[in-house]
Design a protein around this motif. Structure first.
Motif, PDB file in Angstrom:
ATOM      1  N   ARG A  43      38.306  38.226  47.768  1.00  0.00           N
ATOM      2  CA  ARG A  43      36.887  38.470  48.041  1.00  0.00           C
ATOM      3  C   ARG A  43      36.047  38.048  46.837  1.00  0.00           C
ATOM      4  N   PRO A  44      34.719  37.906  47.039  1.00  0.00           N
ATOM      5  CA  PRO A  44      33.862  37.550  45.914  1.00  0.00           C
ATOM      6  C   PRO A  44      34.011  38.556  44.771  1.00  0.00           C
TER       7      PRO A  44
ATOM      8  N   THR B  82      30.706  31.233  37.131  1.00  0.00           N
ATOM      9  CA  THR B  82      31.045  32.622  37.461  1.00  0.00           C
ATOM     10  C   THR B  82      29.813  33.502  37.291  1.00  0.00           C
ATOM     11  N   SER B  83      29.743  34.560  38.075  1.00  0.00           N
ATOM     12  CA  SER B  83      28.731  35.592  37.826  1.00  0.00           C
ATOM     13  C   SER B  83      29.078  36.784  38.692  1.00  0.00           C
TER      14      SER B  83
ATOM     15  N   GLY C 210      37.330  37.600  40.355  1.00  0.00           N
ATOM     16  CA  GLY C 210      37.640  36.855  39.126  1.00  0.00           C
ATOM     17  C   GLY C 210      38.384  35.540  39.347  1.00  0.00           C
TER      18      GLY C 210
ATOM     19  N   THR D 112      30.279  30.884  43.768  1.00  0.00           N
ATOM     20  CA  THR D 112      31.098  29.736  44.152  1.00  0.00           C
ATOM     21  C   THR D 112      30.757  29.357  45.584  1.00  0.00           C
TER      22      THR D 112
ATOM     23  N   SER E 196      44.668  39.805  33.037  1.00  0.00           N
ATOM     24  CA  SER E 196      43.235  39.875  32.783  1.00  0.00           C
ATOM     25  C   SER E 196      42.764  38.451  32.562  1.00  0.00           C
ATOM     26  N   ALA E 197      42.021  37.935  33.537  1.00  0.00           N
ATOM     27  CA  ALA E 197      41.531  36.557  33.436  1.00  0.00           C
ATOM     28  C   ALA E 197      40.534  36.458  32.290  1.00  0.00           C
ATOM     29  N   ARG E 198      39.704  37.485  32.141  1.00  0.00           N
ATOM     30  CA  ARG E 198      38.658  37.420  31.122  1.00  0.00           C
ATOM     31  C   ARG E 198      39.247  37.491  29.718  1.00  0.00           C
TER      32      ARG E 198
ATOM     33  N   SER F 104      37.242  32.393  39.822  1.00  0.00           N
ATOM     34  CA  SER F 104      36.746  31.275  39.016  1.00  0.00           C
ATOM     35  C   SER F 104      37.060  31.503  37.535  1.00  0.00           C
ATOM     36  N   THR F 105      36.955  32.756  37.102  1.00  0.00           N
ATOM     37  CA  THR F 105      37.279  33.080  35.705  1.00  0.00           C
ATOM     38  C   THR F 105      38.735  32.729  35.400  1.00  0.00           C
TER      39      THR F 105
HETATM   40  P1  GDP Z   1      34.957  35.175  41.809  1.00  0.00           P
HETATM   41  O1  GDP Z   1      33.785  35.466  42.695  1.00  0.00           O
HETATM   42  O2  GDP Z   1      36.214  35.766  42.372  1.00  0.00           O
HETATM   43  O3  GDP Z   1      35.105  33.725  41.461  1.00  0.00           O
HETATM   44  O4  GDP Z   1      34.694  35.982  40.440  1.00  0.00           O
HETATM   45  P2  GDP Z   1      34.150  35.438  39.038  1.00  0.00           P
HETATM   46  O5  GDP Z   1      35.214  34.640  38.349  1.00  0.00           O
HETATM   47  O6  GDP Z   1      32.819  34.795  39.233  1.00  0.00           O
HETATM   48  O7  GDP Z   1      34.045  36.811  38.222  1.00  0.00           O
HETATM   49  C1  GDP Z   1      33.251  37.874  38.704  1.00  0.00           C
HETATM   50  C2  GDP Z   1      32.933  38.830  37.568  1.00  0.00           C
HETATM   51  O8  GDP Z   1      34.129  39.509  37.128  1.00  0.00           O
HETATM   52  C3  GDP Z   1      32.371  38.126  36.334  1.00  0.00           C
HETATM   53  O9  GDP Z   1      31.340  38.923  35.811  1.00  0.00           O
HETATM   54  C4  GDP Z   1      33.579  38.056  35.409  1.00  0.00           C
HETATM   55  O10 GDP Z   1      33.234  38.015  34.041  1.00  0.00           O
HETATM   56  C5  GDP Z   1      34.320  39.348  35.735  1.00  0.00           C
HETATM   57  N1  GDP Z   1      35.775  39.249  35.435  1.00  0.00           N
HETATM   58  C6  GDP Z   1      36.616  38.252  35.799  1.00  0.00           C
HETATM   59  N2  GDP Z   1      37.865  38.476  35.335  1.00  0.00           N
HETATM   60  C7  GDP Z   1      37.826  39.653  34.656  1.00  0.00           C
HETATM   61  C8  GDP Z   1      38.804  40.424  33.920  1.00  0.00           C
HETATM   62  O11 GDP Z   1      39.970  40.069  33.788  1.00  0.00           O
HETATM   63  N3  GDP Z   1      38.359  41.596  33.372  1.00  0.00           N
HETATM   64  C9  GDP Z   1      37.075  42.025  33.484  1.00  0.00           C
HETATM   65  N4  GDP Z   1      36.755  43.176  32.905  1.00  0.00           N
HETATM   66  N5  GDP Z   1      36.129  41.318  34.152  1.00  0.00           N
HETATM   67  C10 GDP Z   1      36.482  40.145  34.722  1.00  0.00           C
END
Ligand code: GDP
Ligand code: MG
Length: 299
Positions: A16-17, A36-37, A20, A43, A156-158, A22-23
């Motif tokens: 789901r949106p 990402t946001s 993470g 996306t 943890s992608a971030r 894209s991260t």
């Molecule tokens: P997508 O919609 O699945 O592509 O999600 P995004 O990659 O755009 O990430 C959505 C939000 O989750 C952003 O604010 C990211 O910084 C945050 N995020 C992604 N991965 C992690 C993680 O491993 N840990 C934390 N705490 N936040 C994350």
């Protein structure tokens, strides 16, 4: 068995949106290719991220989340892009947020149950937010009862935790094969496309709840002038009231968006960038198939 065999193939990242996806792809590639946001619809397009190592080429498919409301043309476009990537890949990552489970996760899981052909790796993201890793076990247990996952990997992608282990897990599920893309390539998308996406990301980050869904960005000029990239782009909104919001008081908002986007473009392209932004009204663009195609929503 020969361990030196090269492997190559496609990895769809679904979920789901906001979980993470894209991260994760940016983290794996070490480059910001996918914007990402926190907002849904960040996306909108299918983007390939290509990672080539000594032993394999993994082609990651970043997908828009599936949208349950198929009434608007934009939502139909995003659903087509998401669905096209689930079929016809070698391995699927089903990504969830390890701290939350929603109806939208449920919908993605149902879709997998109906139609997954490739092995599915369950990836529990955002484990940096969890102190006691044992807290993950009940969720893993529960999900495993509902689907026969090929593997389960917490990451943890971030923060970049456990990413290498995920990469080697994925590689294991790829078929033997030659390079599919030139190893120099990081994506199938053009620099012009990436530039437009970076601008859209900054707008998503600087604007309030509703507005982002009403706007899109088109790069009209992308010229390399002796190592300086001369880029100009148009931000399309749907109504004139939205135009003044995007420009902001004394042009401040647009200026900030332009500055943030330019800085990231300079990092991504490794060049100095001169960026000009314009805002125009194009009524109803997001619900009109022909306008969508003209604005680049056409794969
Ligand atoms: P997508 O919609 O699945 O592509 O999600 P995004 O990659 O755009 O990430 C959505 C939000 O989750 C952003 O604010 C990211 O910084 C945050 N995020 C992604 N991965 C992690 C993680 O491993 N840990 C934390 N705490 N936040 C994350
Ligand atoms: Mg995304």
């Amino acid at each position: 068995m020969n361990d030196t065999t090269f492997r190559s193939g496609y990895v769809a990242v679904i979920g789901r949106p906001n979980v993470g996806k894209s991260t994760l792809i940016n983290r794996i590639l070490g480059q910001k290719l996918c914007i990402t946001s926190r907002r849904p619809q960040t996306t909108r397009h299918r983007v390939l991220g290509i990672k080539t190592t000594e032993t394999a080429q993994l082609i990651y498919v970043d997908t828009p989340g599936l949208h349950s409301d198929g009434k608007r043309a934009m939502n139909r476009y995003m659903n087509r892009a998401a669905a096209a990537s689930i079929d016809d890949v070698d391995v699927v990552i089903f990504m969830v947020d390890s701290l939350s489970w929603t109806d939208e996760d449920e919908a993605v899981l149902n879709r997998l149950q109906r139609s997954a052909v490739a092995p599915v790796v369950l990836v529990l993201n955002k484990v940096d937010k969890i102190n006691d890793k044992a807290a993950l076990l009940p969720q893993i247990e529960q999900l495993s009862q509902r689907f026969d996952f090929a593997d389960v990997v917490p990451v943890s992608a971030r923060k970049g935790m456990n990413i290498e282990s995920l990469e080697s897990t994925l590689e294991h599920y790829l078929p033997q094969g030659e390079l599919i893309y030139d190893p120099e390539h990081l994506t199938d998308r053009s620099s012009r496309f990436l530039a437009a996406e970076l601008i859209r990301e900054k707008l998503f980050r600087h604007l309030g709840q509703e507005l982002p869904y009403s706007l899109t960005v088109e790069v009209e000029q992308f010229k390399d002038v002796d190592g300086l990239l001369d880029i100009s782009a148009v931000i399309y909104v749907e109504r004139s009231g939205q135009k003044s919001i995007v420009i902001g008081k004394k042009g401040e908002l647009l200026k900030q968006v332009g500055k943030d986007a330019r800085e990231e473009m300079e990092t991504l392209f490794g060049n100095k960038v001169f960026l000009q932004l314009w805002v125009k009204v194009r009524e109803g663009w997001s619900d009109n198939e022909r306008m969508l195609r003209n604005l680049g929503y056409n794969d």
